[in-house]
Design an enzyme around this catalytic site. Sequence first.
Site, mmCIF file in Angstrom:
data_model
loop_
_atom_site.group_PDB
_atom_site.id
_atom_site.type_symbol
_atom_site.label_atom_id
_atom_site.label_comp_id
_atom_site.label_asym_id
_atom_site.label_seq_id
_atom_site.Cartn_x
_atom_site.Cartn_y
_atom_site.Cartn_z
ATOM 1 N N ALA A 80 87.772 61.668 12.870
ATOM 2 C CA ALA A 80 87.520 61.166 11.521
ATOM 3 C C ALA A 80 86.066 61.405 11.147
ATOM 4 O O ALA A 80 85.532 60.753 10.250
ATOM 5 C CB ALA A 80 87.858 59.679 11.427
ATOM 6 N N SER A 81 85.420 62.332 11.855
ATOM 7 C CA SER A 81 84.034 62.720 11.575
ATOM 8 C C SER A 81 83.129 61.490 11.542
ATOM 9 O O SER A 81 83.069 60.745 12.504
ATOM 10 C CB SER A 81 83.965 63.534 10.285
ATOM 11 O OG SER A 81 84.714 64.725 10.424
ATOM 12 N N HIS A 82 82.451 61.257 10.416
ATOM 13 C CA HIS A 82 81.478 60.169 10.347
ATOM 14 C C HIS A 82 82.084 58.847 9.882
ATOM 15 O O HIS A 82 81.343 57.898 9.622
ATOM 16 C CB HIS A 82 80.315 60.564 9.426
ATOM 17 C CG HIS A 82 79.375 61.549 10.046
ATOM 18 N ND1 HIS A 82 79.696 62.876 10.209
ATOM 19 C CD2 HIS A 82 78.129 61.393 10.574
ATOM 20 C CE1 HIS A 82 78.678 63.501 10.785
ATOM 21 N NE2 HIS A 82 77.727 62.630 11.017
#
Length: 263
Positions: A80-82
Amino acid sequence: SRPTPNRTLHTTTIGARTLLCSAAGRMIGPPHPGVPLAYGTAGFRARADLLDSTFFRMGALAVLRSRSRGGLAVGLMVTASHNAEPDNGIKLVDPDGGMLDVSWEPHASAVANAADADLAAALDAVADAVGVVSAGGGRVLVARDTRPHSERLSALALDGVSHLGGAGEDFGLLTTPQLHHIVRHANGGAAGGAHVGPAAWASEGGYAEMLCTAFAALLPPDLGGGGLRAPLTVDCACGVGGPQLAPIAQRLPPPLPPRATLS
């Protein structure tokens, strides 16, 4: 180069186009959470506890994407990346190493949101729409970030690959760009055209070699003197970038290695 991927799944296919054809009318895989999900630029993102069915179904859809491209490898990145730690997500990587073709985004959303009893029909509808007539083949490369639920969700994606009769390969912990790079070089010129590196670059080590060679070539030869070098800070967002940066930094000759901040 990285070792052989630690999980490869092969299954025998049944049914006209998908392994799930014979399962019409009964639930396959984890149940849908009852929350609508939409595939966009960042793939699917939501709280991790809502994504079990989505990961299983995207594993199956990735097999169809690979078959639609003649069996070329595609990728599934679990991240979910960042986003905050309770979230997770999944992105599909096309054979050329780019993002999933926009024409497939409605297919991804339709499969993710299909009623449990209608999943087989939803997958067959995609196969019909894109002209997939064979129940064989399909190669899917899967990688994940360091979130505590990513390994479990990655296993669900691999289960979806297996249920549709594809071959899944687990590449473990990688950054998103690393998986895009590996998929592109695994397919070579057949997907990426003339501007693709050597086949040996289809690995974690190959990514480091490519990146470090390019980085060194961009810098002046007298980098070590005259105060030309400012600190290079790398924000790894408390995630997979931290362990992946270390071996890359070690490949850079003095005085090039970055001064990393693993924040």
